[in-house]
Enzyme design. Structure first.
Site, short mmCIF file in Angstrom:
data_model
loop_
_atom_site.label_atom_id
_atom_site.label_comp_id
_atom_site.label_asym_id
_atom_site.label_seq_id
_atom_site.Cartn_x
_atom_site.Cartn_y
_atom_site.Cartn_z
N HIS A 205 -20.14 -27.43 48.48
CA HIS A 205 -20.97 -28.54 48.00
C HIS A 205 -20.40 -29.26 46.79
O HIS A 205 -20.94 -30.27 46.35
CB HIS A 205 -22.38 -28.07 47.67
CG HIS A 205 -22.47 -27.33 46.36
ND1 HIS A 205 -22.16 -26.00 46.24
CD2 HIS A 205 -22.81 -27.75 45.12
CE1 HIS A 205 -22.32 -25.64 44.98
NE2 HIS A 205 -22.70 -26.67 44.27
C1 UD1 Z 1 -26.06 -30.28 41.72
C2 UD1 Z 1 -25.29 -30.01 40.44
C3 UD1 Z 1 -24.24 -28.94 40.72
C4 UD1 Z 1 -24.86 -27.69 41.33
C5 UD1 Z 1 -25.67 -28.07 42.55
C6 UD1 Z 1 -26.41 -26.86 43.07
C7 UD1 Z 1 -25.03 -31.97 38.97
C8 UD1 Z 1 -24.11 -33.02 38.50
N1 UD1 Z 1 -24.57 -31.20 39.99
O1 UD1 Z 1 -25.17 -30.82 42.65
O2 UD1 Z 1 -23.63 -28.56 39.49
O3 UD1 Z 1 -23.83 -26.81 41.70
O4 UD1 Z 1 -26.65 -29.08 42.20
O5 UD1 Z 1 -26.77 -26.99 44.40
O6 UD1 Z 1 -26.12 -31.82 38.46
N2 UD1 Z 1 -29.97 -34.11 48.15
C9 UD1 Z 1 -30.93 -34.04 49.11
N3 UD1 Z 1 -32.03 -33.26 48.87
C10 UD1 Z 1 -32.19 -32.55 47.72
C11 UD1 Z 1 -31.20 -32.64 46.75
C12 UD1 Z 1 -30.09 -33.42 46.97
O7 UD1 Z 1 -30.83 -34.65 50.17
O8 UD1 Z 1 -33.22 -31.86 47.60
C13 UD1 Z 1 -28.75 -34.92 48.42
C14 UD1 Z 1 -28.88 -36.35 47.94
O9 UD1 Z 1 -28.23 -37.15 48.87
C15 UD1 Z 1 -28.09 -36.34 46.64
C16 UD1 Z 1 -27.01 -35.28 46.92
O10 UD1 Z 1 -27.64 -34.32 47.74
O11 UD1 Z 1 -27.54 -37.58 46.32
C17 UD1 Z 1 -26.47 -34.63 45.67
O12 UD1 Z 1 -27.53 -34.07 44.89
P1 UD1 Z 1 -27.39 -33.90 43.29
O13 UD1 Z 1 -28.56 -33.19 42.78
O14 UD1 Z 1 -27.02 -35.21 42.67
O15 UD1 Z 1 -26.11 -33.03 43.13
P2 UD1 Z 1 -25.68 -31.68 43.87
O16 UD1 Z 1 -24.49 -31.97 44.70
O17 UD1 Z 1 -26.86 -31.08 44.51
N1 UDP Z 2 -28.19 -20.27 47.84
C1 UDP Z 2 -29.29 -20.15 48.66
N2 UDP Z 2 -29.24 -20.76 49.89
C2 UDP Z 2 -28.16 -21.45 50.32
C3 UDP Z 2 -27.04 -21.54 49.47
C4 UDP Z 2 -27.08 -20.94 48.22
O1 UDP Z 2 -30.28 -19.52 48.31
O2 UDP Z 2 -28.19 -21.98 51.45
C5 UDP Z 2 -28.24 -19.62 46.50
C6 UDP Z 2 -27.11 -18.68 46.20
O3 UDP Z 2 -27.39 -17.39 46.70
C7 UDP Z 2 -27.06 -18.72 44.68
C8 UDP Z 2 -27.42 -20.15 44.38
O4 UDP Z 2 -28.14 -20.63 45.52
O5 UDP Z 2 -28.02 -17.87 44.11
C9 UDP Z 2 -26.17 -20.96 44.17
O6 UDP Z 2 -26.49 -22.31 44.20
P1 UDP Z 2 -25.42 -23.43 44.54
O7 UDP Z 2 -24.30 -22.89 45.34
O8 UDP Z 2 -26.20 -24.56 45.13
O9 UDP Z 2 -24.95 -23.91 43.09
P2 UDP Z 2 -23.90 -23.40 42.00
O10 UDP Z 2 -24.11 -21.96 41.74
O11 UDP Z 2 -22.53 -23.71 42.52
O12 UDP Z 2 -24.18 -24.26 40.82
#
Ligand code: UD1
Ligand code: UDP
Length: 352
Positions: A205
């Protein structure tokens, strides 16, 4: 003691669950409120964690949703400031390195509220990562820096922040210890479809992978080659889903599934033959589950996991990924480097 936790993204729900568990036995003198920025909002990215981990409903949901970095962070700041101003907590707790963390750090410190940063001191030293900018800013703005590892304390020392740093251990380690057994008793709807050792688990991601077509194509190609010998179970993050589209996976042995609940994820991790990921949290969970991990990045903040080949950096290069797969048998031994499973209590103790 009045604490406010600011969360918004999936991994922060796991972290705040540990703090909730630690606050509970402290009694009536402690109040813990949760502000959810709304950064993550799909049921499988947010609500499922609150339900499964018994996190009390957020006291405030700012409903910010998705957007560019400026728009999203700015909207969080705008909506958060009046809430913090009204609550006037003794401490604001920030978690990790997301835009919700950054907004919380700016809003709280400008209101002269005391802030403590959980998961402080992590560094990739790659300033192109939005997370690196968020965590550097959050550390420098916060009053107390709650470090999961000795390496994090060293990083802060190099930045002149040693006096604010406290080594607490890692709240996600607490969570894995507390919830893995619960997961095996309660859940497993998705994980139950896969026999232990007969699949590998993948997650992707990070913006540096999803938003670079060449890197993403290389990762998908490498997973396709792995899938020729073992099924690849891949819970797809919504960011990645948007780019991959709603179509079929490139190989019948790659299984794109919806993001899974935390319990299902712990079970999948514990049953996988090995794990490929660009997630910070999943790298550590692989380590704690004693599963070989291949990290689809060029660097990691969790440098301890690289020791003894437990985790290998493979970037987005198919050659490096496949070489790392060949070497998964060499992993270990694992060392207990993330605290004693009581980081939640250590965090509260650090607040006084
Ligand atoms: C964010 C964090 C990242 C973290 C990740 C955990 C920032 C800059 N990044 O990244 O550090 O590792 O969360 O998962 O804060 N979207 C949906 N539904 C949701 C949420 C997001 O469809 O409930 C889609 C939207 O299109 C959105 C994209 O995912 O634009 C990215 O979401 P965003 O929260 O901006 O960043 P993440 O990639 O989730
Ligand atoms: N996780 C989850 N379901 C998923 C993917 C990840 O519950 O489908 C959990 C994972 O076990 C961990 C946390 O989400 O506890 C990690 O989140 P993510 O990978 O989104 O973000 P990061 O740690 O890279 O910021």
């Amino acid at each position: 003691m009045q604490i406010v936790s600011i969360v918004g993204a999936r991994p922060q729900f796991v972290k705040v669950a540990v703090v909730c568990r630690a606050v509970q036995p402290r009694g009536a003198g402690w109040t813990h409120r949760i502000i959810h920025t709304g950064q993550h909002y799909d049921a499988q990215m947010s609500a499922v964690f609150f339900e499964e981990l018994g996190i009390p409903a957020a006291d405030y949901n700012l409903g910010v949703g998705s957007g560019g970095h400026g728009a999203q962070t700015g909207e969080m700041l705008k909506r958060m400031e009046p809430v913090l101003e009204e609550l006037q907590p003794d401490w604001v707790l920030l978690y990790g390195d997301t835009n919700s963390t950054l907004a919380g750090a700016i809003a709280a410190s400008k209101l002269h509220l005391k802030t403590a940063h959980v998961e402080a001191g992590l560094r990739s030293y790659n300033r192109r990562m939005p997370e690196e900018l968020n965590r550097v800013a959050a550390d420098h703005l916060s009053d107390v820096l709650l470090c999961p590892t000795a390496a994090a304390v060293e990083n802060l020392t190099r930045e002149g922040l040693r006096e604010r740093a406290v080594l607490t251990g890692d709240v996600m380690y607490d969570a894995t210890l507390a919830y893995l057994q619960m997961a095996s008793q309660k859940s497993g709807e998705t994980a139950g479809r896969w026999k232990p050792g007969e699949f590998v688990l993948a997650t992707v991601h990070r913006a540096e992978n999803t938003d670079d077509p060449e890197r993403l194509a290389c990762i998908v190609a490498a997973l396709g080659q792995i899938a020729e010998s073992v099924p690849v179970v891949w819970p797809v993050h919504p960011r990645t889903r948007k780019i991959l589209g709603a179509g079929e996976p490139p190989s019948p042995n790659i299984h794109w599934i919806e993001p899974v609940s935390y319990f299902d994820m712990l079970l999948l991790e514990s049953r996988a033959r090995f794990i490929l990921t660009d997630s910070g949290g999943v790298q550590k969970e692989a380590y704690w589950m004693r599963k070989p991990c291949i990290t689809l990045r060029d660097e990691t903040e969790w440098v301890e996991t690289l020791e003894n080949g437990c985790n290998r950096l493979a970037g987005a290069s198919a050659v490096r990924i496949l070489e790392a797969v060949r070497r998964t048998g060499e992993a270990g031994p694992w060392l207990p480097l993330y605290g004693d499973g009581h980081a939640g209590e250590a965090i509260l103790n650090a607040l006084g």
